[in-house]
Design an enzyme around this catalytic site. Structure first.
Site, short mmCIF file in Angstrom:
data_model
loop_
_atom_site.label_atom_id
_atom_site.label_comp_id
_atom_site.label_asym_id
_atom_site.label_seq_id
_atom_site.Cartn_x
_atom_site.Cartn_y
_atom_site.Cartn_z
CE LYS A 1 9.20 -52.54 -0.12
NZ LYS A 1 10.45 -52.40 -0.83
N PRO A 2 12.60 -54.25 2.91
CG PRO A 2 14.74 -55.10 2.49
CD PRO A 2 13.31 -55.53 2.65
N GLY B 1 8.68 -43.85 5.68
CA GLY B 1 8.89 -43.46 4.30
C GLY B 1 8.10 -42.21 3.98
CB SER B 2 7.10 -40.77 0.76
OG SER B 2 6.38 -41.85 0.23
CB CYS C 1 12.57 -37.97 8.12
SG CYS C 1 13.18 -38.67 9.66
CD GLU D 1 9.13 -44.10 12.95
OE1 GLU D 1 9.29 -44.01 14.16
OE2 GLU D 1 9.94 -44.66 12.20
#
Ligand code: NAP
Length: 471
Positions: A177-178, A230-231, A286, A252
């Site tokens: 899922k992008p 992601g977050s 990041c 990550e």
């Protein structure tokens, strides 16, 4: 946007080797607001179908010889490389980063596929002794099964190839899922994967409803691993959701990297280091330096030099020649950057470069340098994810390390000094996953720490952050 190969611009998702769904959700160019394409709005049902397709493809894919999987991955790498210009243009158009950065991301993304194509043949086991005289323990590495991958918009290709390539090499099948801002890069990658002759169902891509897709990926027992970039907030949510079916998980997550410049540092090298680390991808990286800590002896000179370099930046649409900084990804990103700068200025910080929205409008923000920043300000604790360099002042090493470690994040850290401070005992005082030491005359390497905190549970290869300096 004119691609040399228009077939790379997809408007459907890939499930079981078929392009499915109705193009609906708009994908817009963050620099202009122009419509770039549309993708389907898929949810639970389609995600379940994608998982079933991946599960059905798993036995044959995992039973292939390692060299057969390696050959397919190698072909995928070559196709990424051969289509570099189209992939870069597509990325810049939907994500906003300058074309030069997009080209370099295509290389970076393809390098993961190349590396894991080679590693596919080297998935060795182990023979271990047992407590008894007779017998040995044989450790075989087996693919876990279907992997669910959820990726962010800031590195639309690399965050996908970094997840998918090792999974496919190991014999796993994947549902990706992008991010909704950058699904077109993901779908172009999937199109190239199909051209390798990869069997249907080995790679599936679903777009849209994040809670629905994420809910199904994390609760469906056929999915044996979740990999997410992601977050931190969403990472923790996915981890909780995956507990019910006890999945393996690789996360990550967000960062808040300190960048420490000691009095004895090579000033020019340190300024160049900040420019490269802070403003790349408009600060939406990041491992971007989020807190620049400068020792009091050189604080003023460092600030002036950085501000004068930043003032030379060309800001604009990423496809324009010479542009060094593009727009922010969306209005929410712009609002966060503005809120951080407003909060800092209200508490006594000074903008010596930028400090407001760019005259280009939209989501463009001026490359900014703030002085007199303190740890009480929002940008000391939260990831700003924008082109803002906040300069904190410190007296000595102990204070610098205390500030650096003073957040729950620990993804990356940088320091500039001429003194030999690593790789001996000193780096052990850092709570960070990646530590880059730039001494002013040469790069010294880096350390990966088991002690780092909310950066996630990454199963990634060590990254060398290297930059040689001028003196
Ligand atoms: P994000 O909001 O966490 O979104 C990342 C992905 O998760 C998107 O595809 C998003 O889709 C999806 N998502 C959100 N809520 C979900 C849910 N409930 N279930 C399933 N999926 C869900 O992060 P972002 O803003 O895109 O990316 C920026 C963050 O990524 C920063 O914190 C950055 O530091 C971090 N990052 C870390 C690394 C690393 O290697 N550590 C690398 C790159 C980025 P929707 O947008 O549709 O919700």
């Amino acid at each position: 946007m004119r691609l040399s190969d228009p077939h790379l611009l997809k408007d459907r998702c890939l499930i079981g080797g078929k392009w499915v769904g109705t193009p609906k959700l708009e994908v817009n160019n963050p620099a202009t607001g122009a419509l770039v394409g549309r993708v389907p709005d898929l949810g639970v049902g389609e995600t379940r179908a994608a998982i079933e397709a991946a599960n059905a493809a798993f036995p044959a894919w995992s039973a292939k010889l390692a060299k057969e999987r390696a050959a397919i991955l190698r072909r995928w790498y070559e196709l990424q490389r051969d289509n570099k210009e189209d992939l870069a243009l597509l990325m810049t158009t939907e994500q906003g980063k300058p074309l030069a950065e997009a080209r370099s991301e295509v290389d970076y993304a393809a390098s993961f596929t190349e590396f894991f194509a080679e590693e596919a043949k080297r998935i060795y086991g182990e023979v271990l002794p047992t407590p008894k005289e007779s017998g040995r323990v044989l450790v075989l590495k087996q693919p876990v099964g279907v992997v669910g991958a959820i990726t962010p918009w800031n590195f639309p290709l690399a965050m996908i190839t970094r997840k998918i390539s090792p999974a496919l090499a190991a014999g796993c099948t994947v549902v990706v899922k992008p991010a909704p801002e950058t699904p077109l890069s993901a779908l172009a990658l999937a199109e190239l994967a199909m051209r390798t002759g990869a069997p249907p169902g080995v790679l599936n891509v679903v777009t849209d409803d994040a809670p629905a897709i994420g809910g199904e990926l994390t609760s469906n027992p056929a999915v044996r691993m979740i990999t997410f970039t992601g977050s931190t907030e969403v990472g923790k949510l996915l981890m909780r959701q995956s507990a019910g079916t006890v999945k393996k998980i690789a996360l990550e997550l967000g960062g808040n990297a300190p960048f420490i410049v000691f009095d004895d540092a090579d000033l020019d090298a340190a300024v160049q280091g900040v420019l490269a680390s802070k403003y790349r991808n408009s600060g939406q990286t990041c491992v971007s330096a989020n807190r620049i800590l400068v020792q009091e002896g050189i604080y003023g000179r460092f600030a002036d030099k950085l501000a004068s370099e930043v003032a030379k930046f060309k800001v604009g649409e990423g496809t324009e020649a010479g542009v060094m900084q593009g727009p922010l990804i969306n209005a929410a990103a712009l609002a966060k950057v503005e809120a951080h700068v407003r909060d800092a200025v209200a508490q006594g910080a000074r903008a010596i470069a930028g400090g407001k929205r760019h005259s280009l409008g939209g989501t463009f923000y001026e490359p900014t340098v703030l002085t007199d920043v303190t740890t009480k300000m929002k940008l000391a604790q939260e990831e700003t994810f924008g082109p803002v360099a906040p300069l904190f002042r410190f007296r000595d090493e102990s204070e610098a390390i205390a500030i650096a470690n003073g957040t729950p994040f620990g993804l990356a850290a940088y320091f500039y000094t001429r003194e030999l401070r690593g790789p001996g005992a000193w780096p052990r005082r850092w709570n960070t996953a990646w530590l880059a030491s730039m001494r002013g005359y040469s790069l010294r390497s880096l350390r990966r720490s088991a002690a780092s905190r909310n950066q996630g549970l990454a199963a990634k290869a060590p990254i060398m952050v290297s930059r040689s300096s001028s003196s």
